[in-house]
Enzyme design. Sequence first.
Site, PDB file in Angstrom:
ATOM      1  N   TYR A 114      -3.916  11.072   0.830  1.00  0.00           N
ATOM      2  CA  TYR A 114      -4.332  10.835  -0.564  1.00  0.00           C
ATOM      3  C   TYR A 114      -4.343  12.140  -1.343  1.00  0.00           C
ATOM      4  O   TYR A 114      -3.908  12.196  -2.495  1.00  0.00           O
ATOM      5  CB  TYR A 114      -5.715  10.170  -0.607  1.00  0.00           C
ATOM      6  CG  TYR A 114      -5.668   8.726  -0.179  1.00  0.00           C
ATOM      7  CD1 TYR A 114      -5.546   8.394   1.169  1.00  0.00           C
ATOM      8  CD2 TYR A 114      -5.729   7.707  -1.110  1.00  0.00           C
ATOM      9  CE1 TYR A 114      -5.479   7.066   1.566  1.00  0.00           C
ATOM     10  CE2 TYR A 114      -5.667   6.380  -0.719  1.00  0.00           C
ATOM     11  CZ  TYR A 114      -5.536   6.068   0.612  1.00  0.00           C
ATOM     12  OH  TYR A 114      -5.461   4.764   0.995  1.00  0.00           O
ATOM     13  N   ASP A 137       0.841  -1.195   0.000  1.00  0.00           N
ATOM     14  CA  ASP A 137       0.000   0.000   0.000  1.00  0.00           C
ATOM     15  C   ASP A 137       0.891   1.266   0.000  1.00  0.00           C
ATOM     16  O   ASP A 137       1.866   1.318  -0.742  1.00  0.00           O
ATOM     17  CB  ASP A 137      -0.968  -0.055   1.195  1.00  0.00           C
ATOM     18  CG  ASP A 137      -2.139   0.890   1.054  1.00  0.00           C
ATOM     19  OD1 ASP A 137      -3.155   0.511   0.460  1.00  0.00           O
ATOM     20  OD2 ASP A 137      -2.036   2.044   1.525  1.00  0.00           O
ATOM     21  N   HIS A 180      -4.616  -7.896   0.164  1.00  0.00           N
ATOM     22  CA  HIS A 180      -3.938  -6.615   0.350  1.00  0.00           C
ATOM     23  C   HIS A 180      -3.143  -6.534   1.655  1.00  0.00           C
ATOM     24  O   HIS A 180      -2.091  -5.913   1.699  1.00  0.00           O
ATOM     25  CB  HIS A 180      -4.989  -5.512   0.308  1.00  0.00           C
ATOM     26  CG  HIS A 180      -4.422  -4.144   0.311  1.00  0.00           C
ATOM     27  ND1 HIS A 180      -3.733  -3.643  -0.769  1.00  0.00           N
ATOM     28  CD2 HIS A 180      -4.420  -3.161   1.248  1.00  0.00           C
ATOM     29  CE1 HIS A 180      -3.349  -2.403  -0.482  1.00  0.00           C
ATOM     30  NE2 HIS A 180      -3.745  -2.090   0.725  1.00  0.00           N
TER      31      HIS A 180
END
Length: 466
Positions: free
Chosen positions: A383, A233, A440
Amino acid sequence: MPLRLMSWMKLFSAAIVIAALLYKIREKSMAESPMPELDPDPWWGPGEREKGDDSVRNFKIAISNQDLDDLKARLSLPLRLTPPLENANFTYGMNQNTLKEIVQHWRLKYDWRKREALLNYYPHFMTKIEGLDIHFMRGSAQTKGAKNIKVLPLLLIHGWPGTFVEFYDIMPLLTTPQEDSNVVFEVICPSIPGYGFSQGSAKQGLSHLETAQIFLKLMKRLGYDQFYLQGGDWGSIIATSMATMYPENILGIHLNMFVANSLGPNLKLILGAILPAGIVVSHEDQEKLYPLTEKFGMFARETGYLHIQATKPDTIGAALNQSPVSLAAYIMEKFSSWTHRDNYKEVNGGLLHKHFPIDIDKILDNICIYWFTGSITTSVRYYAENFSPKAVANNLDSIPCRVPSAMSAFPHDLLNQPKNFIAHKFYDIVSYSDQLVGGHFAAMERPKLLARDFHQFVNTVETREN
Ligand SMILES: *[C@@H]1O[C@H](CO)[C@@H](O)[C@H](O)[C@H]1NC(C)=O
């Protein structure tokens, strides 16, 4: 000649020409992208720069009784939930019957003080870098008397919606001698600025590039001039930035989740969709990328969070930081959908199944860290910073990374590119493994697989260089 065959042949010749050009284009685009120039000594803390303090302080996770009582009080409020549609499971997002069960468990069975003691098993530290308190956890290498074992430093980096909590199961597999491995690691697990106990920036513009500089300073402060990197990630993206910008400091980089968004891989993606399997994209790799419509559909379904966090992080942050129930809904849903692609069709999103790969209490530990530190807003702001025009303009994906690299592809991760795609970015791929299971949160779901792959990679690099 039948028309169909003729058009295939035309496409085929076109593909060969384009493929031949790819190499040239790659060289050219690489040559044209300069390394980003960062301010070597920025100040991210609030207000004006203050006097430097380079000390590394001991830190203990010790949530106050007041904060704990506040959480209990909020979890005891009447739930304002909406009954899910019949048989919908997780297809509309977090199923609120599931949420109710999880909140009940959190309120009645989950014992924070016990969990806190477990989380303090490894020592924690704090140090100020560029105006921010940076937290890290440390797992010390134990050779246990084994001979000819090399101790190597490792920076292990988490992602979103994770924290250092991701690494408790893999830690002992890295710090103690393992079968078929001649290395053990001195592991440093930092918290990304704005995540958990690492202070969030007060100023705009702290992206993965700036984080890379902060983490390099952290490692140097701890006395490590050269070290290995592992991450998934954001951890994967920060590690890649470090290996690209500071290759002289990186002994090797190992990634789970890896995508190079540059011309070469993007052209290959399109060509691979037109041409038969085996020409641009091997038969084995088809599943990673195609059918495109299905993959784009999956992407559209699973990345709404990314769009909102990259554009209006403070809005969603306000909604999530006000209620632990909301926060749990948002984060738990990601643990459901990112561990297995089809979990959204499962009752309870698979979360409460006996065979769900991660213990619910471990996910609650992770959620508690977000809650007690109030860091969800600063975590989602990351983000916005990473997708800002300034960060994107740096185009780091087009700058080659020449340090020894390894990729571990877990089949249920959001996206992993085939080796011949990622090779446009990583010029020295030592190993590329296709795992058979896992998603993930590889370090939490499949710590043994990830650790074994990592040990193998480092052993290869270390013997190669000797
Ligand atoms: C939800 O799960 C049930 C039980 O497995 C199943 O019958 C139903 O089809 C699922 N719903 C969806 C939308 O997949």
